[in-house]
Design a protein around this motif. Structure first.
Motif, PDB file in Angstrom:
ATOM      1  N   ARG A  98      -7.215  -0.845   4.376  1.00 34.92           N
ATOM      2  CA  ARG A  98      -7.096  -2.319   4.025  1.00 34.92           C
ATOM      3  C   ARG A  98      -6.121  -2.903   4.854  1.00 34.92           C
ATOM      4  O   ARG A  98      -5.255  -2.725   5.343  1.00 34.92           O
ATOM      5  CB  ARG A  98      -6.556  -2.288   2.504  1.00 34.92           C
ATOM      6  CG  ARG A  98      -7.468  -1.754   1.364  1.00 34.92           C
ATOM      7  CD  ARG A  98      -6.775  -1.971  -0.060  1.00 34.92           C
ATOM      8  NE  ARG A  98      -5.498  -1.336  -0.033  1.00 34.92           N
ATOM      9  CZ  ARG A  98      -4.436  -1.804  -0.003  1.00 34.92           C
ATOM     10  NH1 ARG A  98      -4.001  -3.189  -0.049  1.00 34.92           N
ATOM     11  NH2 ARG A  98      -3.004  -1.143  -0.350  1.00 34.92           N
ATOM     12  N   LEU A  99      -6.967  -4.194   5.283  1.00 32.31           N
ATOM     13  CA  LEU A  99      -6.246  -5.080   6.397  1.00 32.31           C
ATOM     14  C   LEU A  99      -5.089  -5.737   5.852  1.00 32.31           C
ATOM     15  O   LEU A  99      -4.019  -6.115   6.381  1.00 32.31           O
ATOM     16  CB  LEU A  99      -7.244  -5.979   6.827  1.00 32.31           C
ATOM     17  CG  LEU A  99      -8.213  -5.456   7.882  1.00 32.31           C
ATOM     18  CD1 LEU A  99      -9.327  -6.628   8.266  1.00 32.31           C
ATOM     19  CD2 LEU A  99      -7.607  -5.036   9.082  1.00 32.31           C
TER      20      LEU A  99
ATOM     21  N   GLY B  24      -0.089  -3.811   9.948  1.00 30.27           N
ATOM     22  CA  GLY B  24       0.462  -4.381  11.235  1.00 30.27           C
ATOM     23  C   GLY B  24      -0.324  -4.151  12.546  1.00 30.27           C
ATOM     24  O   GLY B  24      -0.883  -2.938  12.456  1.00 30.27           O
ATOM     25  N   ILE B  25      -0.112  -4.719  13.307  1.00 32.54           N
ATOM     26  CA  ILE B  25      -0.809  -4.662  15.092  1.00 32.54           C
ATOM     27  C   ILE B  25       0.096  -4.153  15.777  1.00 32.54           C
ATOM     28  O   ILE B  25       1.241  -5.021  16.312  1.00 32.54           O
ATOM     29  CB  ILE B  25      -1.698  -5.683  15.206  1.00 32.54           C
ATOM     30  CG1 ILE B  25      -2.827  -6.126  14.185  1.00 32.54           C
ATOM     31  CG2 ILE B  25      -2.542  -5.171  16.703  1.00 32.54           C
ATOM     32  CD1 ILE B  25      -3.516  -6.987  14.609  1.00 32.54           C
TER      33      ILE B  25
ATOM     34  N   ASP C 142       4.036  -3.885   7.397  1.00 31.73           N
ATOM     35  CA  ASP C 142       4.493  -2.516   7.860  1.00 31.73           C
ATOM     36  C   ASP C 142       3.817  -1.379   7.038  1.00 31.73           C
ATOM     37  O   ASP C 142       4.197  -0.402   7.152  1.00 31.73           O
ATOM     38  CB  ASP C 142       5.782  -2.477   8.214  1.00 31.73           C
ATOM     39  CG  ASP C 142       6.521  -2.886   7.190  1.00 31.73           C
ATOM     40  OD1 ASP C 142       6.379  -3.107   5.947  1.00 31.73           O
ATOM     41  OD2 ASP C 142       7.887  -2.865   7.213  1.00 31.73           O
ATOM     42  N   GLU C 143       2.948  -1.770   6.052  1.00 36.21           N
ATOM     43  CA  GLU C 143       2.470  -0.639   5.199  1.00 36.21           C
ATOM     44  C   GLU C 143       1.726   0.245   5.851  1.00 36.21           C
ATOM     45  O   GLU C 143       1.797   1.307   5.713  1.00 36.21           O
ATOM     46  CB  GLU C 143       1.538  -1.542   3.936  1.00 36.21           C
ATOM     47  CG  GLU C 143       2.562  -2.249   3.169  1.00 36.21           C
ATOM     48  CD  GLU C 143       1.572  -3.028   2.080  1.00 36.21           C
ATOM     49  OE1 GLU C 143       0.579  -2.302   1.624  1.00 36.21           O
ATOM     50  OE2 GLU C 143       1.728  -3.866   1.435  1.00 36.21           O
ATOM     51  N   ARG C 144       0.783  -0.159   6.789  1.00 40.93           N
ATOM     52  CA  ARG C 144      -0.030   0.516   7.539  1.00 40.93           C
ATOM     53  C   ARG C 144      -0.301  -0.022   8.938  1.00 40.93           C
ATOM     54  O   ARG C 144      -0.025  -1.233   9.086  1.00 40.93           O
ATOM     55  CB  ARG C 144      -1.526   0.822   6.893  1.00 40.93           C
ATOM     56  CG  ARG C 144      -1.335   1.472   5.513  1.00 40.93           C
ATOM     57  CD  ARG C 144      -2.793   1.315   4.548  1.00 40.93           C
ATOM     58  NE  ARG C 144      -3.137  -0.004   4.726  1.00 40.93           N
ATOM     59  CZ  ARG C 144      -2.667  -1.029   4.182  1.00 40.93           C
ATOM     60  NH1 ARG C 144      -1.596  -0.688   3.108  1.00 40.93           N
ATOM     61  NH2 ARG C 144      -3.052  -2.346   4.046  1.00 40.93           N
ATOM     62  N   THR C 145      -0.517   0.695  10.047  1.00 44.17           N
ATOM     63  CA  THR C 145      -0.666   0.089  11.373  1.00 44.17           C
ATOM     64  C   THR C 145      -1.958   0.198  11.863  1.00 44.17           C
ATOM     65  O   THR C 145      -2.683   1.065  11.591  1.00 44.17           O
ATOM     66  CB  THR C 145       0.175   0.996  12.259  1.00 44.17           C
ATOM     67  OG1 THR C 145       0.243   2.290  12.106  1.00 44.17           O
ATOM     68  CG2 THR C 145       1.618   0.560  11.663  1.00 44.17           C
ATOM     69  N   ILE C 146      -2.398  -0.826  12.738  1.00 42.14           N
ATOM     70  CA  ILE C 146      -3.438  -0.844  13.440  1.00 42.14           C
ATOM     71  C   ILE C 146      -2.929  -0.504  15.118  1.00 42.14           C
ATOM     72  O   ILE C 146      -2.221  -1.481  15.639  1.00 42.14           O
ATOM     73  CB  ILE C 146      -4.429  -1.983  13.609  1.00 42.14           C
ATOM     74  CG1 ILE C 146      -4.819  -2.293  12.239  1.00 42.14           C
ATOM     75  CG2 ILE C 146      -5.298  -1.863  14.700  1.00 42.14           C
ATOM     76  CD1 ILE C 146      -5.585  -3.392  12.179  1.00 42.14           C
ATOM     77  N   ASP C 147      -3.116   0.561  15.522  1.00 38.16           N
ATOM     78  CA  ASP C 147      -2.346   1.011  16.931  1.00 38.16           C
ATOM     79  C   ASP C 147      -3.231   0.828  17.919  1.00 38.16           C
ATOM     80  O   ASP C 147      -4.424   1.419  17.857  1.00 38.16           O
ATOM     81  CB  ASP C 147      -1.778   2.501  16.742  1.00 38.16           C
ATOM     82  CG  ASP C 147      -0.710   2.671  18.033  1.00 38.16           C
ATOM     83  OD1 ASP C 147      -0.550   1.886  18.656  1.00 38.16           O
ATOM     84  OD2 ASP C 147      -0.335   3.892  17.898  1.00 38.16           O
TER      85      ASP C 147
ATOM     86  N   VAL D 282      -5.303   2.813  11.449  1.00 39.67           N
ATOM     87  CA  VAL D 282      -6.336   2.665  12.576  1.00 39.67           C
ATOM     88  C   VAL D 282      -5.592   3.027  14.060  1.00 39.67           C
ATOM     89  O   VAL D 282      -4.693   2.323  14.124  1.00 39.67           O
ATOM     90  CB  VAL D 282      -6.796   1.301  12.647  1.00 39.67           C
ATOM     91  CG1 VAL D 282      -8.064   1.114  13.683  1.00 39.67           C
ATOM     92  CG2 VAL D 282      -7.736   1.136  10.959  1.00 39.67           C
ATOM     93  N   VAL D 283      -6.547   3.767  14.730  1.00 39.70           N
ATOM     94  CA  VAL D 283      -5.932   3.986  16.269  1.00 39.70           C
ATOM     95  C   VAL D 283      -7.203   3.583  17.127  1.00 39.70           C
ATOM     96  O   VAL D 283      -8.355   4.328  17.019  1.00 39.70           O
ATOM     97  CB  VAL D 283      -5.282   5.592  16.339  1.00 39.70           C
ATOM     98  CG1 VAL D 283      -4.921   5.500  17.777  1.00 39.70           C
ATOM     99  CG2 VAL D 283      -4.284   5.456  15.448  1.00 39.70           C
TER     100      VAL D 283
END
Length: 498
Positions: A21-22, A26-27, A52-57, A78-79
């Motif tokens: 989920r977007l 955080g990116i 900062d719940e989940r990250t796009i790295d 997501v990486v």
């Protein structure tokens, strides 16, 4: 799962978990890639991820194939990892294409992608000579090309109708030769600062500019500035028939030309001043062009004696090679026996060659250089998409709909020319009927996506994604992203738009 990625990646696999989920994401990672992704997602969703719940790295890890990337998405993260900055840039655009709206808001499906380009040259061409297009329009075209993983922009800067770049060594070219376009429309030209800006703008999006100065034909505008360098127009029956069909006046020496006929003009091949001109023009252009290629044209020199034509393109390509650049020429130049070694050929004949066009193209490979494939009846973006369209022409075997634009294979075009003989694929957009960015979008989309797939993706039929049926579904799902980016695409009836 229908994966809405164009061009088709090398491999893509469903991970099988819930989507990412977007909202609240955080990116992190590479600053340039993060900025590009925020811009894309903001346009598509109306907001940029933040939290900062989940990250796009977004990361670069050197060592893979040039321009390659991997993308791993699951419920928690997501990486995207690029082998270089270009690979990461392309991975970011794939990620934006994967974003979709669901009952839980905007999400990224859980997938693993491994991707790398098939060909190292993936080009589009914009003709700014038949109709001049301002800097902002060229910038928009660069953005459209880059999002589809094209990495070269071929600018057709000169033709009978106008000269479009200022050069200090030959200032009369723009002073006298830039004022008109087809149909009597206004002309224009790029200052040297304009040109340098476009080169830099493209480079920031991993696109290399390939400037074309078309010679020895398509040079009527040169004669407005330097009449001593050109022959009188050759008014063949073909020229007069074109004038009768499309209107306007027949070309006349010293008079600006705004019609659509081709093949009547020529530099004076036997005059040494013509080669001083070639050296001046390409020398100054080379100093402004960091990319490796300079395009010398060489097409449709119908008013030039074949022996003179061969002598000219041989000498012109040598001048370019002496500047430390790689010459590119349209396939007609392959008939010349003494081209500079390494001169790249660009084939614009049909998917099934006619009139010896394939023989001329094969000559480049025998001379030690690869080919760029631009079959007119598949990837010429200026051909009509429908019979009733006011935009485009039909000389390349009639209507080119999206299916015909897709269903061809580069290695099957010219007998004896295989994968290793092909530098890449380029989709030209000539602008006899094209006056605006809206016109460009209407003609280019969705067929430009088919050309992108021919250039980037694995060969036709080698995966479930590389079929017409898959492509039409994937392209149909691009509609929200294209609309968000302001692209006024043609709603082809062959595509199930979503």
């Amino acid at each position: 799962m229908t994966v809405a990625v164009v061009p088709a990646p090398s491999t893509i696999r469903d991970v099988g978990t819930a989507p990412f989920r977007l909202a609240g994401a955080g990116i992190v990672g590479d600053a340039d890639a993060a900025s590009a992704l925020r811009t894309l997602l903001s346009a598509l969703t109306g907001s940029s991820p933040g939290g900062d719940e989940r990250t796009i790295d977004l990361q670069i890890e050197h060592g893979g194939a040039p321009e390659s990337y991997t993308l791993v998405a699951d419920e928690t993260s997501v990486v995207v990892t690029g082998a270089d900055a270009a690979g990461l840039f392309y991975g970011v655009h794939t990620l934006a294409q994967l974003a979709r709206e669901s009952t839980d808001g905007w999400v990224i499906d859980a997938v693993e992608v491994e991707d790398a380009p098939r060909f190292r040259y993936r080009g589009v061409m914009l003709d700014v000579a038949r109709h001049f297009h301002p800097v902002a329009t060229v910038e928009a075209f660069i953005d459209r090309a880059a999002m589809l993983k094209f990495n070269h922009l071929h600018l057709h800067l000169t033709d009978d109708q106008g000269w479009r770049v200022h050069l200090d060594a030959r200032p009369e070219l723009t002073r006298q030769g830039s004022g008109t376009s087809v149909g009597g429309d206004p002309g224009g030209f790029y200052t040297k600062d304009d040109y340098r800006h476009l080169v830099a703008y493209a480079a920031a999006r991993h696109v290399t500019v390939v400037p074309e100065i078309d010679m020895p034909g398509h040079t009527h505008a040169v004669g407005l500035a330097y009449p001593e360098l050109v022959e009188a127009p050759v008014l063949s029956e073909h020229i007069l028939e074109t004038v009768a069909e499309f209107g306007g006046d027949a070309p006349a020496a010293g008079v600006a030309y705004d019609g659509m006929a081709v093949g009547f003009s020529s530099l004076r091949i036997g005059d040494e001043r013509a080669y001083d001109f070639v050296a001046d023009v390409f020398g100054e252009l080379a100093s402004m062009t960091p990319g490796p290629y300079l395009h010398v044209g060489g097409d449709e020199a119908l008013g030039t004696d074949p022996a003179d034509f061969a002598a000219f393109v041989a000498r012109a390509t040598e001048i370019i090679a002496d500047l430390g650049k790689t010459p590119i020429a349209w396939h007609e130049a392959g008939a010349a026996p003494d081209l500079a070694p390494g001169t790249v050929g660009q084939y614009w004949g049909f998917v099934t060659p006619t009139d010896g066009m394939d023989d001329a193209a094969r000559a480049f490979v025998r001379n030690g250089a690869p080919l760029i494939l631009s079959p007119a009846d598949a990837v010429y973006l200026d051909m009509k998409q429908t019979a009733d369209s006011p935009l485009g022409l039909t000389w390349a075997r009639g209507i080119t709909d999206a299916r015909r634009a897709y269903t061809w294979e580069p290695t099957a075009v010219i007998d004896g020319i295989g994968e290793d003989d092909i530098l890449g694929v380029e989709a030209p957009l000539w602008t006899e009927t094209v006056r605006s960015l809206a016109d460009i979008d209407e003609l280019a989309f969705p067929r430009i996506a088919a050309a992108a797939e021919a250039a980037w993706s694995p060969p036709v039929g080698t995966s479930a994604l590389r079929t017409w049926e898959s492509f039409r579904e994937r392209v149909g799902r691009q509609a929200p992203l294209w609309r968000a980016q302001g692209i006024g695409f043609h709603r082809s009836e062959d595509i199930p738009w979503r």
